[in-house]
Write an enzyme that holds these catalytic residues in place. Sequence first.
Site, short mmCIF file in Angstrom:
data_model
loop_
_atom_site.label_atom_id
_atom_site.label_comp_id
_atom_site.label_asym_id
_atom_site.label_seq_id
_atom_site.Cartn_x
_atom_site.Cartn_y
_atom_site.Cartn_z
N CYS A 110 23.77 -11.77 -21.05
CA CYS A 110 24.39 -11.98 -19.73
C CYS A 110 25.71 -11.22 -19.71
O CYS A 110 26.17 -10.70 -20.73
CB CYS A 110 24.64 -13.47 -19.53
SG CYS A 110 25.79 -14.10 -20.78
N HIS A 172 32.83 -19.17 -25.62
CA HIS A 172 32.65 -20.56 -25.18
C HIS A 172 33.95 -21.23 -24.77
O HIS A 172 33.94 -22.33 -24.26
CB HIS A 172 31.97 -21.36 -26.31
CG HIS A 172 30.80 -20.63 -26.88
ND1 HIS A 172 30.89 -19.83 -28.01
CD2 HIS A 172 29.53 -20.51 -26.44
CE1 HIS A 172 29.73 -19.26 -28.24
NE2 HIS A 172 28.88 -19.65 -27.30
N CYS A 194 34.23 -16.61 -21.51
CA CYS A 194 33.51 -16.16 -20.32
C CYS A 194 34.26 -16.63 -19.07
O CYS A 194 34.65 -17.80 -18.98
CB CYS A 194 32.09 -16.72 -20.31
SG CYS A 194 31.23 -16.29 -18.77
N HIS A 222 29.32 -29.52 -28.71
CA HIS A 222 29.21 -28.08 -28.38
C HIS A 222 30.62 -27.53 -28.13
O HIS A 222 31.46 -28.18 -27.53
CB HIS A 222 28.32 -27.90 -27.15
CG HIS A 222 27.98 -26.47 -26.88
ND1 HIS A 222 28.86 -25.60 -26.27
CD2 HIS A 222 26.87 -25.75 -27.14
CE1 HIS A 222 28.30 -24.41 -26.17
NE2 HIS A 222 27.08 -24.48 -26.70
N GLU A 224 31.79 -25.28 -26.11
CA GLU A 224 32.24 -25.20 -24.71
C GLU A 224 32.71 -26.58 -24.24
O GLU A 224 33.74 -26.70 -23.55
CB GLU A 224 31.10 -24.69 -23.83
CG GLU A 224 31.52 -24.55 -22.38
CD GLU A 224 30.36 -24.18 -21.46
OE1 GLU A 224 29.45 -23.44 -21.89
OE2 GLU A 224 30.38 -24.64 -20.30
N THR A 262 27.97 -24.99 -18.85
CA THR A 262 27.37 -23.87 -18.09
C THR A 262 25.90 -23.60 -18.43
O THR A 262 25.23 -22.87 -17.71
CB THR A 262 28.16 -22.57 -18.33
OG1 THR A 262 28.17 -22.32 -19.75
CG2 THR A 262 29.56 -22.66 -17.79
N CYS A 292 25.63 -21.67 -14.99
CA CYS A 292 25.94 -20.31 -14.55
C CYS A 292 24.69 -19.58 -14.04
O CYS A 292 23.56 -20.01 -14.28
CB CYS A 292 26.60 -19.53 -15.68
SG CYS A 292 25.44 -19.01 -16.94
N SER A 364 22.49 -14.91 -25.32
CA SER A 364 23.25 -14.34 -26.43
C SER A 364 22.39 -13.49 -27.37
O SER A 364 22.88 -13.01 -28.40
CB SER A 364 23.94 -15.46 -27.23
OG SER A 364 23.01 -16.48 -27.54
C1 2E6 Z 1 29.54 -18.93 -23.54
C2 2E6 Z 1 29.22 -19.91 -22.67
C3 2E6 Z 1 27.92 -20.07 -22.37
O1 2E6 Z 1 25.23 -22.27 -26.89
P1 2E6 Z 1 25.42 -21.52 -25.61
O2 2E6 Z 1 24.19 -21.27 -24.86
O3 2E6 Z 1 26.49 -22.18 -24.76
O4 2E6 Z 1 26.10 -20.13 -26.00
P2 2E6 Z 1 25.46 -18.74 -26.38
O5 2E6 Z 1 26.52 -18.01 -27.12
O6 2E6 Z 1 24.15 -18.85 -26.99
O7 2E6 Z 1 25.24 -18.06 -24.96
C4 2E6 Z 1 26.23 -17.43 -24.23
C5 2E6 Z 1 27.29 -18.32 -23.72
C6 2E6 Z 1 28.58 -18.13 -24.08
N1 2E6 Z 1 26.98 -19.29 -22.88
FE1 F3S Z 2 26.79 -16.01 -20.13
FE2 F3S Z 2 29.07 -16.91 -19.22
FE3 F3S Z 2 26.81 -17.96 -18.46
S1 F3S Z 2 28.65 -16.23 -21.29
S2 F3S Z 2 25.46 -17.76 -20.21
S3 F3S Z 2 27.50 -15.90 -18.03
S4 F3S Z 2 28.72 -19.04 -18.80
#
Ligand code: 2E6
Ligand code: F3S
Length: 408
Positions: A110, A172, A194, A222, A224, A262, A292, A364
């Site tokens: 993302c 996060h 983010c 978590h 975040e 999110t 999100c 991610s």
């Molecule tokens: C930051 C916030 C949300 O475990 P999670 O799904 O929150 O995080 P990642 O690092 O797997 O995914 C991106 C992300 C970053 N999502």
């Molecule tokens: Fe990615 Fe931000 Fe959503 S890191 S998964 S766009 S909260």
Amino acid sequence: MREVLESLEPGAVLVADELLVPGSSSIECRAAGLMAGEVRRRGLTTVRGSLELAGPSTSLAAVLPGAVGLGIGVAADDHAGWLSARASLAAWLRAAGPRTVLLAAPRSFCAGVERAVEIVERALDQRGGPVYVRKQIVHNAHVVAGLETSGAVFVEELDDVPDGATVVFSAHGVSPAVRVEAERRGLDVIDATCPLVTKVHAEARRFAARGDTVVLIGHAGHEEVEGTLGEAPDRTVLVQDTDDVDRLLVLDPAKVSYLTQTTLAVDETAEVVDALRARFADLRGPGSDDICYATTNRQNAVKVIAEESDLVLVIGSANSSNSVRLVELAHRHGAPAHLVDDAGDIRPEWLTGARVVGLTAGASAPPRLVEDVISALSGLGPVTVAEREVARETVRFTLPSAGQYGKA
Ligand code: 2E6
Ligand code: F3S
């Protein structure tokens, strides 16, 4: 070939990247990553290389029926290795055959992850000294390992960062207490939070400032959630499900607002918000929720592929909340589903009889891993790739100002 086998450690297995046929062209083994994973799950180590079919009798190989120029092969120099190699080869041959790969779109990185990874890469390029990163920059083992190889030093807490050093905060987000501590220590902070997480922090401050009890819907522990809770710790309560809502005690039922992590499941979160609204008629919130755009799109896409697939594979790491939600959602929409870090985690028994394999990746997980999995599956027989696109993503986030990189 004989030399490779002789240099194998006891219990190690050679997994062929290609089969060499004397007097003929070589046969490609695209499923080598799948095979290597199966051998490792049987407790043996693997070495990758070429396997000569006229070589020692301890080698085993097969040319796949119906797939011109594709093969699979293993060799071992001792009994334990040979037994494991034989069982692994048999398991993958049972899973061989033509199949369709149904790709979910959107999938993989993302905008927030792209930005966070780029922030670390630029810091590594432009800073003189070591670059520390507090927590995993994003929850993906491959991303972290790649940045580590480039020189990033991942730490759990600021205590592990030397005074005055550069530290990147992960995507996060962090609680205000972490920012204060970094400033006290004279650390040179680059914030990769983010922007959509930053928005939730701002809501937390706004809701708390008007005297509300802030109900944060999210998963305990978590990162975040830890960060968001830290904005107004005395006013914020965490709920994980509707049972938590039933048990909730608040100071003034007329002054309750909610926020969400999110990366929650959209459908489950709606149930929790409904339960909150049923208890607190004056409930206020962020519109619908804080889930999100990337989380929502990946969930909508996985639902579509799950309904058409015999099996769904989600590429992502076990601590990635958004990736785990995709697996759960695929299950709820009728498909057996598994989370894999990469092709090496795919098990032959999942694929046996699965002719349509849905494939997606959490926010991610790097796009390269999706390509790798498709390539590995194509080593088991002809693969037709089709895509189900539910949305087009054009979101891009700007990087922190240039002054944040390099002290010169
Ligand atoms: C930051 C916030 C949300 O475990 P999670 O799904 O929150 O995080 P990642 O690092 O797997 O995914 C991106 C992300 C970053 N999502
Ligand atoms: Fe990615 Fe931000 Fe959503 S890191 S998964 S766009 S909260």
